[in-house]
Design a protein around this motif. Structure first.
Motif, PDB file in Angstrom:
ATOM      1  N   GLU A  17       0.851  -1.241   0.057  1.00 39.91           N
ATOM      2  CA  GLU A  17      -0.216  -0.116   0.167  1.00 39.91           C
ATOM      3  C   GLU A  17       0.736   1.137   0.022  1.00 39.91           C
ATOM      4  O   GLU A  17       0.491   2.231  -0.631  1.00 39.91           O
ATOM      5  CB  GLU A  17      -0.867   0.095   1.189  1.00 39.91           C
ATOM      6  N   TYR A  18       1.924   1.277   0.763  1.00 38.52           N
ATOM      7  CA  TYR A  18       2.725   2.464   0.910  1.00 38.52           C
ATOM      8  C   TYR A  18       3.623   2.508  -0.439  1.00 38.52           C
ATOM      9  O   TYR A  18       3.499   3.750  -0.873  1.00 38.52           O
ATOM     10  CB  TYR A  18       4.045   2.139   1.781  1.00 38.52           C
ATOM     11  N   ASN A  19       3.788   1.653  -1.213  1.00 37.88           N
ATOM     12  CA  ASN A  19       4.520   1.639  -2.434  1.00 37.88           C
ATOM     13  C   ASN A  19       3.539   2.244  -3.435  1.00 37.88           C
ATOM     14  O   ASN A  19       3.838   3.024  -4.101  1.00 37.88           O
ATOM     15  CB  ASN A  19       5.058   0.357  -3.142  1.00 37.88           C
ATOM     16  N   PHE A  27       3.853  12.066  -5.045  1.00 40.29           N
ATOM     17  CA  PHE A  27       5.114  11.880  -3.895  1.00 40.29           C
ATOM     18  C   PHE A  27       6.308  11.827  -5.018  1.00 40.29           C
ATOM     19  O   PHE A  27       7.377  12.037  -4.366  1.00 40.29           O
ATOM     20  CB  PHE A  27       4.952  10.647  -3.263  1.00 40.29           C
ATOM     21  N   GLU A  28       6.217  11.822  -6.235  1.00 38.92           N
ATOM     22  CA  GLU A  28       7.470  11.794  -7.012  1.00 38.92           C
ATOM     23  C   GLU A  28       8.439  12.725  -6.885  1.00 38.92           C
ATOM     24  O   GLU A  28       9.763  12.603  -6.938  1.00 38.92           O
ATOM     25  CB  GLU A  28       7.150  11.527  -8.481  1.00 38.92           C
ATOM     26  N   GLN A 126       8.001  11.675   3.413  1.00 34.28           N
ATOM     27  CA  GLN A 126       7.911  12.247   2.290  1.00 34.28           C
ATOM     28  C   GLN A 126       6.451  12.926   2.663  1.00 34.28           C
ATOM     29  O   GLN A 126       5.667  12.435   2.998  1.00 34.28           O
ATOM     30  CB  GLN A 126       7.591  11.432   1.171  1.00 34.28           C
ATOM     31  N   GLU A 127       6.377  14.051   2.226  1.00 31.83           N
ATOM     32  CA  GLU A 127       5.289  15.094   2.518  1.00 31.83           C
ATOM     33  C   GLU A 127       4.740  16.029   1.142  1.00 31.83           C
ATOM     34  O   GLU A 127       5.637  16.179   0.383  1.00 31.83           O
ATOM     35  CB  GLU A 127       5.554  16.177   3.466  1.00 31.83           C
ATOM     36  N   LEU A 134      -1.716  18.691   4.820  1.00 35.50           N
ATOM     37  CA  LEU A 134      -0.417  18.081   4.598  1.00 35.50           C
ATOM     38  C   LEU A 134      -0.421  16.417   4.653  1.00 35.50           C
ATOM     39  O   LEU A 134      -1.058  16.036   5.562  1.00 35.50           O
ATOM     40  CB  LEU A 134       0.498  18.631   5.533  1.00 35.50           C
ATOM     41  N   LEU A 135      -0.004  15.840   3.599  1.00 32.66           N
ATOM     42  CA  LEU A 135      -0.270  14.347   3.414  1.00 32.66           C
ATOM     43  C   LEU A 135       1.195  13.875   3.574  1.00 32.66           C
ATOM     44  O   LEU A 135       2.117  14.428   2.853  1.00 32.66           O
ATOM     45  CB  LEU A 135      -0.853  13.855   2.067  1.00 32.66           C
ATOM     46  N   VAL A 136       1.342  12.738   4.301  1.00 31.81           N
ATOM     47  CA  VAL A 136       2.709  12.264   5.014  1.00 31.81           C
ATOM     48  C   VAL A 136       2.734  10.809   4.496  1.00 31.81           C
ATOM     49  O   VAL A 136       1.893   9.995   5.127  1.00 31.81           O
ATOM     50  CB  VAL A 136       2.923  12.677   6.354  1.00 31.81           C
ATOM     51  N   LEU A 137       3.874  10.298   3.989  1.00 34.41           N
ATOM     52  CA  LEU A 137       4.134   8.898   3.861  1.00 34.41           C
ATOM     53  C   LEU A 137       5.445   8.808   4.823  1.00 34.41           C
ATOM     54  O   LEU A 137       6.518   9.142   4.650  1.00 34.41           O
ATOM     55  CB  LEU A 137       4.358   8.469   2.713  1.00 34.41           C
ATOM     56  N   ASP A 138       5.233   7.739   5.629  1.00 33.58           N
ATOM     57  CA  ASP A 138       6.424   7.642   6.705  1.00 33.58           C
ATOM     58  C   ASP A 138       6.800   6.102   6.564  1.00 33.58           C
ATOM     59  O   ASP A 138       6.155   4.982   6.856  1.00 33.58           O
ATOM     60  CB  ASP A 138       6.064   7.819   8.138  1.00 33.58           C
TER      61      ASP A 138
END
Length: 190
Positions: A17-19, A27-28, A126-127, A134-138
């Motif tokens: 899901e993260y990928n 997010f690129e 990544q934000e 603000l959307l964040v992937l950790d």
């Protein structure tokens, strides 16, 4: 006093899901930045008993001491900047008094001299700005544990909640009970 109310929504992700979110959302162009959270607590877990947490975040060569406390709208965060020497003193078990944070601890009945350093959690973050949030992937690493998390920070609870749950629905991600990082850190340590 340097304080703010944090309104955020969180959901644990699988690696797949993260990928998938990294490629289906913009997010690129979001460069992954490393941050390290250094956690402090008393031997008796006095902060946890009050649903509070204390950390120093190391990011971009700077250090910020943050006390998080429950608040009706989310979390009340009290911040203080630290020098490298002050940071090293905290890690070595000699907390440097930072008035705004220490005053909040005193109001909670916690002696800052009783605080102990428990370890660190490293996050590649990544934000992106996403629909006025603000959307964040950790991607986090701690105690031989690796996890993935989606966070959304908003200035308005109703707006943030709407955007967050629509995002989960649109990307077919199940809602999961998600503990905050410090709780996951201490659970993995046990």
């Amino acid at each position: 006093m340097n304080q703010e109310i944090e309104i955020e929504f969180k959901n644990m992700l699988t690696k797949a899901e993260y990928n998938r979110l990294k490629t289906t959302l913009p997010f690129e162009n979001a460069v992954a930045k490393e941050q390290i959270n250094h956690y402090f607590e008393t031997e008796n877990f006095d902060l946890k008993q009050q649903r509070a947490a204390l950390r120093i975040r190391e990011k971009n060569g700077g250090y910020t001491l943050t006390l998080k406390q429950p608040h009706p709208e989310g979390l009340l965060e009290t911040h203080a900047k630290l020098t490298m020497d002050e940071f090293e003193s905290w890690i070595a078990g000699n907390p440097v008094e930072k008035e705004n944070v220490i005053n909040q601890l005193k109001q909670m009945g916690i002696d800052y001299h009783a605080l102990k350093y428990w370890g660190e959690l490293k996050t590649n973050r990544q934000e992106i700005d996403y629909q006025d949030t603000l959307l964040v992937l950790d991607h986090s690493l701690y105690h031989d544990t690796e996890d993935y998390e989606l966070e959304l920070e908003a200035t308005n609870r109703a707006h943030g909640e709407k955007i967050f749950y629509q995002l989960l629905t649109d990307h077919e991600i199940p809602e999961r009970d998600t503990d905050n990082k410090i709780k996951r850190f201490f659970q993995a340590r046990a």
